[in-house]
Motif scaffolding. Structure first.
Motif, PDB file in Angstrom:
ATOM      1  N   PRO A 495       1.047  -1.373   0.124  1.00 26.25           N
ATOM      2  CA  PRO A 495      -0.189   0.156  -0.223  1.00 26.25           C
ATOM      3  C   PRO A 495       0.630   1.350  -0.017  1.00 26.25           C
ATOM      4  O   PRO A 495       0.648   2.377  -0.616  1.00 26.25           O
ATOM      5  CB  PRO A 495      -0.957  -0.369   1.523  1.00 26.25           C
ATOM      6  CG  PRO A 495      -0.736  -1.358   1.532  1.00 26.25           C
ATOM      7  CD  PRO A 495       0.156  -1.941   0.924  1.00 26.25           C
ATOM      8  N   ASP A 496       1.963   0.849   0.838  1.00 29.09           N
ATOM      9  CA  ASP A 496       2.606   2.630   0.509  1.00 29.09           C
ATOM     10  C   ASP A 496       4.084   2.341  -0.673  1.00 29.09           C
ATOM     11  O   ASP A 496       4.393   4.037  -0.138  1.00 29.09           O
ATOM     12  CB  ASP A 496       3.298   2.593   2.104  1.00 29.09           C
ATOM     13  CG  ASP A 496       4.340   1.337   1.915  1.00 29.09           C
ATOM     14  OD1 ASP A 496       4.639  -0.080   1.938  1.00 29.09           O
ATOM     15  OD2 ASP A 496       5.441   1.422   3.151  1.00 29.09           O
ATOM     16  N   LEU A 497       3.875   2.007  -1.932  1.00 31.82           N
ATOM     17  CA  LEU A 497       4.617   2.098  -2.664  1.00 31.82           C
ATOM     18  C   LEU A 497       4.840   3.323  -3.425  1.00 31.82           C
ATOM     19  O   LEU A 497       3.687   3.558  -3.258  1.00 31.82           O
ATOM     20  CB  LEU A 497       4.405   1.206  -3.611  1.00 31.82           C
ATOM     21  CG  LEU A 497       5.263   0.929  -4.865  1.00 31.82           C
ATOM     22  CD1 LEU A 497       6.856   0.512  -4.274  1.00 31.82           C
ATOM     23  CD2 LEU A 497       4.608  -0.804  -6.033  1.00 31.82           C
ATOM     24  N   TYR A 498       5.912   4.393  -3.692  1.00 32.78           N
ATOM     25  CA  TYR A 498       5.443   5.022  -5.077  1.00 32.78           C
ATOM     26  C   TYR A 498       5.655   4.243  -6.452  1.00 32.78           C
ATOM     27  O   TYR A 498       6.323   4.489  -6.331  1.00 32.78           O
ATOM     28  CB  TYR A 498       7.013   5.704  -4.236  1.00 32.78           C
ATOM     29  CG  TYR A 498       6.451   7.119  -4.450  1.00 32.78           C
ATOM     30  CD1 TYR A 498       5.904   8.270  -4.524  1.00 32.78           C
ATOM     31  CD2 TYR A 498       7.823   7.651  -6.007  1.00 32.78           C
ATOM     32  CE1 TYR A 498       5.780   9.504  -4.611  1.00 32.78           C
ATOM     33  CE2 TYR A 498       7.482   8.851  -6.508  1.00 32.78           C
ATOM     34  CZ  TYR A 498       6.896   9.928  -5.799  1.00 32.78           C
ATOM     35  OH  TYR A 498       6.719  11.039  -6.638  1.00 32.78           O
ATOM     36  N   ILE A 499       5.075   5.295  -7.213  1.00 28.48           N
ATOM     37  CA  ILE A 499       4.561   4.604  -8.584  1.00 28.48           C
ATOM     38  C   ILE A 499       4.108   6.219  -8.795  1.00 28.48           C
ATOM     39  O   ILE A 499       3.559   6.708  -8.376  1.00 28.48           O
ATOM     40  CB  ILE A 499       2.549   4.101  -7.973  1.00 28.48           C
ATOM     41  CG1 ILE A 499       3.012   2.730  -7.718  1.00 28.48           C
ATOM     42  CG2 ILE A 499       2.804   3.630 -10.021  1.00 28.48           C
ATOM     43  CD1 ILE A 499       1.296   1.823  -7.171  1.00 28.48           C
ATOM     44  N   ILE A 500       5.282   5.821  -9.477  1.00 24.07           N
ATOM     45  CA  ILE A 500       5.170   6.825 -11.277  1.00 24.07           C
ATOM     46  C   ILE A 500       4.454   5.934 -11.748  1.00 24.07           C
ATOM     47  O   ILE A 500       5.489   5.072 -12.892  1.00 24.07           O
ATOM     48  CB  ILE A 500       6.656   7.824 -11.544  1.00 24.07           C
ATOM     49  CG1 ILE A 500       6.933   7.564 -10.125  1.00 24.07           C
ATOM     50  CG2 ILE A 500       6.424   8.789 -12.292  1.00 24.07           C
ATOM     51  CD1 ILE A 500       8.636   8.193  -9.504  1.00 24.07           C
TER      52      ILE A 500
END
Length: 548
Positions: A495-500
């Motif tokens: 849930p806390d993954l940084y996604i670009i």
């Protein structure tokens, strides 16, 4: 006051019902094509209720085929076509011969004449342009080596069917007339096709791109879009009227010639909405032709017809591709792509019926085979995707991602993905790539980047990339819907993954952020930002320096 508007009624009934049933099919995890075909059956003449205009809707569907082939031509250069000629030409001809022979044998067993066997076999031998290209586009295979082979194969099949359509009247009447007229007819047909190709290469390559560029310079978006449609439809119609080739083939060459223009991508983008809408009408028109009662009247004959299309023709194509030394992955893709029939089959059946070469039962079997094979084709591609994913799972994977923490997962190593990797080359953080295509995957490996081969929409592939311990996910896929699915899966696993994510428009950005992306990057905005920054930091020469 009620006006008689068959065109509007046909468009409304076909598109609205196709949307409803296509949406229902997608909700129950079936291909939307199933819904489009069912829509055609419902508004067809063999079911009760409203019957759409049976002359208008096939013509509207033909527009979809024209625009689809034009779009393919925009991404398929002459060099691409020549690069696969060694497999596409002999392979397609051998496969047509094998499928025609199987159909002729079945016709002989049913007691039909040799003319009926020839028409029946030819109708079972040629794949649908719409179905094949839709499947390849959904999997981003059109511009891959195996996609180019499949498209080249399709073009050879179309050329062969154009020749067959011209020669069928000669075959039907030649035995009662002068037998020497047949070679003359063949020579004239080949001469017309050669003249058309020569005209497009010598004249079209100069005139068509120039027309599009003049329209672009006008500054009017509407005029540019109109020029794209005029080129596609005008060349398709003119080629059929002047040279006797099919609409689809004429549109393909128009797109292929326009491919050399710098505006080809803009042309493809502007023609896409109309292309998709009319392609849906193609499937509706197929459904309208189908008489469901044949499934009850002649179940064994329908089964035999489907086996020739789905099994016999595909096995022949697989064997041919393998004999030419191509790997099993290429052979499987070609075999599954050709495991259906479509628009040329309907035209051949209609002409054969008019020339009294076949009877109505033969046409019903061809239509039944087309409907069932079109329904089965997406399922075959799903099985192929699962097989390729299993092979990818079975391949040795890099063990490093299993122990890495705070690393970056990059989805796709194509043109954009490789540039991202270049920009991160000085980073101290580790990168692992998930890639579906062989060449980009090999390019990543050659640069020392661990690669997991397969489609990232599979949850196990994200897990294998260590997504639960990753710090950043970079989604470089050009397919927005696919990107959204990947983002949703990754967000669920961490849930806390940084996604670009990569986007193409403001609506894409909103859609991807709604699915869980933290940041999106749109190409046009970044180009503008970079150009503005360069303009601000560049040294502007003084007036004195300008004078010197």
């Amino acid at each position: 006051m009620v006006h008689h508007t068959p065109l509007i009624a046909t468009l409304c009934a076909g598109l609205v019902l196709a949307f409803i049933l296509g949406w229902v099919a997608s909700r129950i995890r079936l291909s939307p094509l199933v819904g489009y075909l069912l829509a055609g059956i419902i508004i067809g003449p063999f079911t009760p209720g409203y019957v759409a205009d049976q002359e208008l809707i096939p013509q509207l569907a033909e527009l979809g085929v024209i625009l689809l082939m034009f779009g393919v031509g925009l991404h398929f250069s002459l060099d691409d076509l020549l690069s696969v000629k060694h497999i596409a030409i002999p392979g397609a001809l051998a496969q047509i011969a094998a499928a025609t022979a199987m159909g002729a044998v079945m016709a002989w067993l049913l007691g039909w004449g040799w003319g009926a066997g020839l028409v029946f076999g030819l109708a079972l031998s040629v794949a649908s342009t719409v179905v094949l290209l839709r499947a390849l586009e959904e999997r981003r295979l059109v511009e891959t080596p195996r996609g180019k082979i499949a498209v080249g194969w399709l073009i050879v099949e179309d050329l062969a069917m154009v020749l067959a359509l011209v020669l069928l009247p000669a075959f039907a009447h030649g035995t009662q007339q002068d037998g020497g007229s047949l070679p003359i007819t063949i020579a004239i047909t080949l001469g017309k096709v050669a003249a058309f190709v020569a005209f497009m290469l010598l004249v079209g390559r100069r005139v068509i791109p120039a027309l599009l560029e003049r329209a672009a310079r006008s500054g009017s978006k509407e005029l540019f879009t109109l020029s794209v449609l005029s080129i596609a439809l005008g060349v398709a119609f003119g080629s059929a009227m002047l040279f006797g080739v099919s609409f689809a083939l004429g549109a393909f060459f128009a797109g292929m010639v326009l491919n050399e223009s710098e505006l080809s991508h803009d042309a493809a983008r502007d023609s896409l909405p109309l292309r998709d809408a009319f392609a849906v009408l193609f499937f509706v028109s197929v459904g309208m032709l189908f008489d469901p009662s044949i499934l009850v009247r002649e179940p064994l004959q329908v089964l035999a017809t489907c086996l020739i299309i789905v099994a016999g023709k595909s096995l022949a194509a697989f064997a041919i591709v393998r004999l030419f030394g191509h790997p099993a992955t290429v052979a499987n893709t070609i075999a599954v792509s050709l495991a259906q029939i479509g628009e040329f089959s309907f035209i051949l059946a209609a002409m054969g019926l008019d020339l009294q070469l076949i009877e109505k039962p033969a046409q019903d079997l061809i239509l039944a085979g087309a409907i069932l094979s079109i329904l089965l084709n997406p399922l075959l591609f799903v099985l192929l995707d699962r097989r390729e994913q299993k092979l990818a799972v079975d391949r040795p994977r890099p063990m490093a991602p299993l122990t890495w923490h705070n690393h970056m997962v990059l989805i796709g190593f194509g043109r954009v993905g490789s540039l991202i990797a270049d920009g991160l080359s000085d980073s101290s953080r580790n990168i692992v790539v998930i890639e579906t295509q062989d060449v980009p995957a090999d390019n990543a490996r050659a640069r020392g980047i661990p690669v997991i081969y397969g489609n990232a929409v599979a949850p196990d592939l994200l897990s294998a990339a260590g997504i639960q311990r990753a710090g950043t996910l970079l989604v470089a896929s050009p397919n927005v819907l696919e990107s959204a699915r990947i983002i949703k899966l990754a967000r669920k696993q961490k849930p806390d993954l940084y996604i670009i994510a990569r986007a193409h428009s403001a609506s894409d950005e909103a859609y991807l952020k709604k699915r869980g992306a933290n940041e999106t990057v749109m190409g046009e905005r970044e180009i503008a930002r970079c150009m503005a920054a360069l303009a601000m930091t560049s040294r502007v020469p003084s007036q004195a320096e300008d004078l010197t």
